[in-house]
Design an enzyme around this catalytic site. Structure first.
Site, short mmCIF file in Angstrom:
data_model
loop_
_atom_site.label_atom_id
_atom_site.label_comp_id
_atom_site.label_asym_id
_atom_site.label_seq_id
_atom_site.Cartn_x
_atom_site.Cartn_y
_atom_site.Cartn_z
N HIS A 131 0.78 -1.23 0.00
CA HIS A 131 0.00 0.00 0.00
C HIS A 131 0.82 1.29 0.00
CE1 HIS A 131 -0.15 -0.06 4.74
NE2 HIS A 131 1.05 -0.35 4.26
N HIS A 132 2.14 1.21 0.05
CA HIS A 132 2.95 2.44 0.10
C HIS A 132 3.38 2.95 -1.27
CE1 HIS A 132 3.07 2.39 4.39
NE2 HIS A 132 3.77 1.27 4.47
N ALA A 133 3.36 2.11 -2.29
CA ALA A 133 3.82 2.55 -3.61
C ALA A 133 2.97 3.71 -4.11
CB ALA A 133 3.77 1.39 -4.60
N HIS A 171 0.42 3.66 7.92
CA HIS A 171 -0.63 4.37 7.18
C HIS A 171 -0.68 3.90 5.72
CE1 HIS A 171 -1.93 8.29 5.04
NE2 HIS A 171 -3.01 7.67 5.48
N ASP A 173 -0.78 5.13 2.88
CA ASP A 173 -0.59 6.42 2.21
C ASP A 173 -0.72 6.35 0.70
OD1 ASP A 173 1.78 4.91 2.16
OD2 ASP A 173 3.08 6.67 2.25
#
Length: 390
Positions: A131-133, A171, A173
């Site tokens: 989920h950070h990419a 998070h 993000d």
């Protein structure tokens, strides 16, 4: 509740390997798949290997220049362009990086397609949840954002309301950024407070922009939050938002790094609380999204003791065959763990904290309590934007 479910799996996803000293050890995926098999869950659901996400699919979220940079680093890791977050300590370049990252993304996109078509009610890709990419860069062990790509594919297929619930300790993000101005996607992230953990975002005041104002919700939890507080936070925020939004599909991310044994974060959540929230997501999908549920993995760096058990519970819940917390783990799997890692495997599917008790928000709150202060901050920032009382 229907038990129709699908497990997305291709052995090649274990090639997502940043090297022997990196905390994201792909053994966590291998051991999870073997534990799923040891419990016979793969006989309860279809096991499908989707094709890798093609370039046109990747471009639903990622910039073309970034995809080109990933391909270049994949072909020659020494040429990785650090301006795209590639070749860094968090995201070292490795041969075949583009291909395996696209394969993982393809499993999440395939899961979303199967659920949207109605082939299955639930689909799980525990290799996903990266989920950070960002659209234009790698970050936080994530090359392509499979969660965002799955959601973007749902929108492309005609979905008008997709809810994304992220309970990873970090998070979500990248998913928030991808849909920051899109009112069709409600992103809800529960995570350790940005003051104490990467990526230092996910403040309650981050609520979206433009047409998407009010479509991002963030719960920033104090370090040290344990089972009762974590589950209380989930139920104090998520069900009410989903009831208002009425998603057509629920996409959830189940990073196991909230666990008290995880080496990279500071929450104190047990396997049993993780299971309780997985059960809650399943129930909420049936209550508000006609049962349409795409469940993803995510972080988790206690790769033997925690991750395989947590995600095997997730698969069992999706398959309609929940594993009781006190269940003894098959000895064959435990022996394989020792042979593979030289670590002793856990003996049961519990940390001994089931059932998890918590005080509901409706029963009242304490304005002097750090957790309740966090929940109040979220509700005051986001709920009125959705026409809800804080």
């Amino acid at each position: 509740m229907s038990g129709r479910a699908q497990l997305m799996w291709d052995e090649a996803v274990t090639g997502y390997d940043f090297g022997p000293d990196h905390p994201m050890d792909p053994v966590r995926l291998e051991l999870t798949r073997k534990l799923v098999g040891a419990f016979g869950l793969d006989r309860e659901m279809g096991v499908v290997a989707a094709k890798p996400a093609g370039e046109s699919t990747l471009r639903l979220v990622h910039r073309e220049d970034y995809i080109d940079a990933v391909k270049a680093a994949s072909a020659d890791p020494r040429s990785a362009d650090g301006s795209y977050g590639l070749g860094t300590v968090d995201d070292p370049a490795f041969a075949g990086m583009h291909e395996v990252s696209a394969l993982i993304a393809g499993q999440s996109v395939g899961a979303a397609e199967a659920v949207w078509r109605g082939d299955v009610d639930h689909a799980v890709n525990f290799a996903g949840g990266l989920h950070h990419a960002m659209p234009g860069g790698a970050a936080g062990f994530c090359i392509y954002n499979d969660a965002s790509l799955a959601i973007a594919r749902l929108l492309e297929l005609g979905a008008e309301r997709v809810a994304y619930v992220d309970v990873d300790v970090h998070h979500g993000d990248g998913v928030q950024a991808a849909f920051w101005e899109d009112p069709r996607v409600l992103t809800i992230s529960l995570h350790e407070h940005p003051r104490t953990l990467f990526p230092q975002t996910g403040w309650p005041e981050e609520t979206g922009a433009g047409a998407g104002e009010g479509a991002a919700v963030n719960v920033a939890l104090p370090a040290g939050t344990g089972d009762a507080g974590w589950v209380r936070a989930f139920h104090a925020v998520v069900p009410e938002l989903l009831a208002e939004f009425r998603p057509q599909v629920l996409v959830s991310q189940h990073g196991a790094d909230t666990h008290f044994e995880d080496p990279l974060a500071h929450l104190a959540v047990s396997l049993d609380a993780q299971r309780a929230v997985q059960v809650a997501c399943h129930e909420l999908a049936h209550e508000y999204a006609d049962g349409k549920w795409v469940a993803l993995g995510g972080g988790g760096y206690a790769v033997v003791d925690v991750v395989p058990r947590s995600w095997t519970h997730l698969v069992g819940i999706a398959a309609g065959r929940e594993i009781a917390p006190g269940t003894v783990i098959p000895e064959g799997w435990r022996q394989e763990v020792f042979a593979r890692t030289r670590q002793l495997a856990p003996q049961r599917m519990t940390d001994g904290r089931w059932p998890v008790s918590f005080a509901s928000w409706e029963s009242g709150y304490d304005p002097a309590d750090r957790l309740d202060q966090a929940l109040l901050a979220t509700r005051r920032a986001a709920f009125p934007l959705r026409g809800l009382l804080p």
